[in-house]
Design a protein around this motif. Structure first.
Motif, PDB file in Angstrom:
ATOM      1  N   VAL A  55     -79.443 143.327   5.082  1.00 36.28           N
ATOM      2  CA  VAL A  55     -79.011 144.639   4.592  1.00 36.28           C
ATOM      3  C   VAL A  55     -78.675 145.582   5.758  1.00 36.28           C
ATOM      4  O   VAL A  55     -77.625 146.236   5.733  1.00 36.28           O
ATOM      5  CB  VAL A  55     -80.047 145.248   3.618  1.00 36.28           C
ATOM      6  N   PRO A  56     -79.508 145.668   6.818  1.00 36.89           N
ATOM      7  CA  PRO A  56     -79.130 146.532   7.944  1.00 36.89           C
ATOM      8  C   PRO A  56     -77.802 146.140   8.599  1.00 36.89           C
ATOM      9  O   PRO A  56     -77.040 147.007   9.036  1.00 36.89           O
ATOM     10  CB  PRO A  56     -80.298 146.388   8.927  1.00 36.89           C
ATOM     11  N   GLN A  57     -77.496 144.850   8.661  1.00 36.49           N
ATOM     12  CA  GLN A  57     -76.218 144.416   9.220  1.00 36.49           C
ATOM     13  C   GLN A  57     -75.054 144.877   8.344  1.00 36.49           C
ATOM     14  O   GLN A  57     -74.021 145.317   8.846  1.00 36.49           O
ATOM     15  CB  GLN A  57     -76.182 142.888   9.377  1.00 36.49           C
ATOM     16  N   VAL A  58     -75.222 144.782   7.023  1.00 37.11           N
ATOM     17  CA  VAL A  58     -74.183 145.246   6.104  1.00 37.11           C
ATOM     18  C   VAL A  58     -74.050 146.767   6.193  1.00 37.11           C
ATOM     19  O   VAL A  58     -72.943 147.304   6.176  1.00 37.11           O
ATOM     20  CB  VAL A  58     -74.485 144.788   4.657  1.00 37.11           C
ATOM     21  N   MET A  59     -75.175 147.456   6.318  1.00 34.67           N
ATOM     22  CA  MET A  59     -75.141 148.918   6.485  1.00 34.67           C
ATOM     23  C   MET A  59     -74.293 149.287   7.694  1.00 34.67           C
ATOM     24  O   MET A  59     -73.460 150.200   7.620  1.00 34.67           O
ATOM     25  CB  MET A  59     -76.567 149.463   6.682  1.00 34.67           C
ATOM     26  N   ALA A  60     -74.472 148.577   8.797  1.00 37.13           N
ATOM     27  CA  ALA A  60     -73.729 148.870  10.023  1.00 37.13           C
ATOM     28  C   ALA A  60     -72.244 148.559   9.855  1.00 37.13           C
ATOM     29  O   ALA A  60     -71.390 149.347  10.276  1.00 37.13           O
ATOM     30  CB  ALA A  60     -74.315 148.069  11.190  1.00 37.13           C
ATOM     31  N   ARG A  61     -71.947 147.434   9.227  1.00 40.59           N
ATOM     32  CA  ARG A  61     -70.538 147.037   9.081  1.00 40.59           C
ATOM     33  C   ARG A  61     -69.783 147.972   8.145  1.00 40.59           C
ATOM     34  O   ARG A  61     -68.608 148.237   8.360  1.00 40.59           O
ATOM     35  CB  ARG A  61     -70.438 145.605   8.587  1.00 40.59           C
ATOM     36  N   LEU A  62     -70.449 148.437   7.081  1.00 38.84           N
ATOM     37  CA  LEU A  62     -69.786 149.328   6.123  1.00 38.84           C
ATOM     38  C   LEU A  62     -69.993 150.802   6.461  1.00 38.84           C
ATOM     39  O   LEU A  62     -69.409 151.663   5.825  1.00 38.84           O
ATOM     40  CB  LEU A  62     -70.303 149.052   4.701  1.00 38.84           C
ATOM     41  N   GLN A  63     -70.860 151.058   7.435  1.00 36.25           N
ATOM     42  CA  GLN A  63     -71.224 152.429   7.806  1.00 36.25           C
ATOM     43  C   GLN A  63     -71.720 153.209   6.586  1.00 36.25           C
ATOM     44  O   GLN A  63     -71.285 154.322   6.313  1.00 36.25           O
ATOM     45  CB  GLN A  63     -70.055 153.144   8.484  1.00 36.25           C
ATOM     46  N   LEU A  64     -72.630 152.563   5.862  1.00 33.05           N
ATOM     47  CA  LEU A  64     -73.257 153.159   4.688  1.00 33.05           C
ATOM     48  C   LEU A  64     -74.763 153.182   4.882  1.00 33.05           C
ATOM     49  O   LEU A  64     -75.305 152.416   5.681  1.00 33.05           O
ATOM     50  CB  LEU A  64     -72.944 152.334   3.432  1.00 33.05           C
ATOM     51  N   GLY A  65     -75.436 154.011   4.112  1.00 33.77           N
ATOM     52  CA  GLY A  65     -76.885 154.071   4.145  1.00 33.77           C
ATOM     53  C   GLY A  65     -77.512 152.945   3.344  1.00 33.77           C
ATOM     54  O   GLY A  65     -76.840 152.251   2.572  1.00 33.77           O
ATOM     55  N   ARG A  66     -78.806 152.785   3.528  1.00 35.46           N
ATOM     56  CA  ARG A  66     -79.548 151.730   2.841  1.00 35.46           C
ATOM     57  C   ARG A  66     -79.416 151.826   1.324  1.00 35.46           C
ATOM     58  O   ARG A  66     -79.149 150.833   0.646  1.00 35.46           O
ATOM     59  CB  ARG A  66     -81.033 151.807   3.247  1.00 35.46           C
ATOM     60  N   SER A  67     -79.587 153.023   0.772  1.00 35.62           N
ATOM     61  CA  SER A  67     -79.546 153.153  -0.692  1.00 35.62           C
ATOM     62  C   SER A  67     -78.152 152.842  -1.234  1.00 35.62           C
ATOM     63  O   SER A  67     -78.020 152.258  -2.314  1.00 35.62           O
ATOM     64  CB  SER A  67     -79.999 154.543  -1.137  1.00 35.62           C
ATOM     65  N   GLY A  96     -87.167 134.302  -0.766  1.00 33.52           N
ATOM     66  CA  GLY A  96     -88.493 134.915  -0.779  1.00 33.52           C
ATOM     67  C   GLY A  96     -88.338 136.366  -1.187  1.00 33.52           C
ATOM     68  O   GLY A  96     -87.801 136.664  -2.243  1.00 33.52           O
ATOM     69  N   ARG A  97     -88.759 137.281  -0.326  1.00 31.18           N
ATOM     70  CA  ARG A  97     -88.581 138.710  -0.597  1.00 31.18           C
ATOM     71  C   ARG A  97     -87.379 139.282   0.139  1.00 31.18           C
ATOM     72  O   ARG A  97     -87.080 140.465   0.018  1.00 31.18           O
ATOM     73  CB  ARG A  97     -89.847 139.468  -0.191  1.00 31.18           C
ATOM     74  N   ALA A  98     -86.689 138.441   0.910  1.00 27.85           N
ATOM     75  CA  ALA A  98     -85.572 138.911   1.728  1.00 27.85           C
ATOM     76  C   ALA A  98     -84.253 138.810   0.970  1.00 27.85           C
ATOM     77  O   ALA A  98     -83.983 137.818   0.294  1.00 27.85           O
ATOM     78  CB  ALA A  98     -85.492 138.090   3.009  1.00 27.85           C
ATOM     79  N   ARG A  99     -83.442 139.827   1.084  1.00 33.53           N
ATOM     80  CA  ARG A  99     -82.112 139.859   0.471  1.00 33.53           C
ATOM     81  C   ARG A  99     -81.095 139.536   1.553  1.00 33.53           C
ATOM     82  O   ARG A  99     -81.116 140.130   2.628  1.00 33.53           O
ATOM     83  CB  ARG A  99     -81.876 141.270  -0.074  1.00 33.53           C
ATOM     84  N   ARG A 100     -80.219 138.580   1.288  1.00 37.22           N
ATOM     85  CA  ARG A 100     -79.193 138.198   2.249  1.00 37.22           C
ATOM     86  C   ARG A 100     -77.830 138.224   1.576  1.00 37.22           C
ATOM     87  O   ARG A 100     -77.691 137.832   0.420  1.00 37.22           O
ATOM     88  CB  ARG A 100     -79.451 136.792   2.816  1.00 37.22           C
ATOM     89  N   ILE A 101     -76.834 138.668   2.338  1.00 38.65           N
ATOM     90  CA  ILE A 101     -75.476 138.793   1.824  1.00 38.65           C
ATOM     91  C   ILE A 101     -74.594 137.810   2.582  1.00 38.65           C
ATOM     92  O   ILE A 101     -74.471 137.902   3.807  1.00 38.65           O
ATOM     93  CB  ILE A 101     -74.946 140.244   2.007  1.00 38.65           C
ATOM     94  N   PRO A 102     -73.984 136.857   1.876  1.00 35.60           N
ATOM     95  CA  PRO A 102     -73.067 135.927   2.559  1.00 35.60           C
ATOM     96  C   PRO A 102     -71.880 136.694   3.136  1.00 35.60           C
ATOM     97  O   PRO A 102     -71.385 137.643   2.519  1.00 35.60           O
ATOM     98  CB  PRO A 102     -72.601 134.987   1.439  1.00 35.60           C
ATOM     99  N   THR A 103     -71.413 136.281   4.309  1.00 36.81           N
ATOM    100  CA  THR A 103     -70.297 136.986   4.936  1.00 36.81           C
ATOM    101  C   THR A 103     -69.063 136.978   4.039  1.00 36.81           C
ATOM    102  O   THR A 103     -68.337 137.970   3.984  1.00 36.81           O
ATOM    103  CB  THR A 103     -69.945 136.389   6.307  1.00 36.81           C
ATOM    104  N   HIS A 104     -68.846 135.873   3.301  1.00 41.02           N
ATOM    105  CA  HIS A 104     -67.669 135.827   2.430  1.00 41.02           C
ATOM    106  C   HIS A 104     -67.780 136.858   1.315  1.00 41.02           C
ATOM    107  O   HIS A 104     -66.763 137.393   0.863  1.00 41.02           O
ATOM    108  CB  HIS A 104     -67.432 134.414   1.870  1.00 41.02           C
ATOM    109  N   ALA A 105     -68.997 137.165   0.868  1.00 45.39           N
ATOM    110  CA  ALA A 105     -69.170 138.179  -0.177  1.00 45.39           C
ATOM    111  C   ALA A 105     -68.787 139.559   0.340  1.00 45.39           C
ATOM    112  O   ALA A 105     -68.157 140.348  -0.379  1.00 45.39           O
ATOM    113  CB  ALA A 105     -70.613 138.180  -0.676  1.00 45.39           C
ATOM    114  N   LEU A 106     -69.138 139.834   1.587  1.00 48.19           N
ATOM    115  CA  LEU A 106     -68.765 141.119   2.191  1.00 48.19           C
ATOM    116  C   LEU A 106     -67.249 141.193   2.363  1.00 48.19           C
ATOM    117  O   LEU A 106     -66.621 142.209   2.052  1.00 48.19           O
ATOM    118  CB  LEU A 106     -69.479 141.308   3.530  1.00 48.19           C
TER     119      LEU A 106
END
Length: 60
Positions: A8-20, A37-47
């Motif tokens: 999520v922090p990597q996506v936040m940086a790439r989109l320049q958006l906040g966590r929420s 597990g408890r971790a959320r991951r975003i595939p690069t193709h989805a972004l």
């Protein structure tokens, strides 16, 4: 198949958006993700797909 997964922090940086804002995109399924597990991951193709869809939407 080697799929790059972003945090999520990597996506936040790439989109320049906040966590929420990123979690809102995930919650509304505008941005696809997987849970490990408890971790959320975003595939690069989805972004990439999300950005492409937004560009097409804005161009229309």
């Amino acid at each position: 198949m080697s799929e790059d997964l972003l945090t999520v922090p990597q996506v936040m940086a790439r989109l320049q958006l906040g966590r929420s804002a990123v979690y809102d995109l995930l919650r509304t399924r505008q941005l696809a993700s997987i849970t490990l597990g408890r971790a959320r991951r975003i595939p690069t193709h989805a972004l990439t797909d999300f950005i492409r869809a937004r560009l097409e939407q804005d161009a229309a």
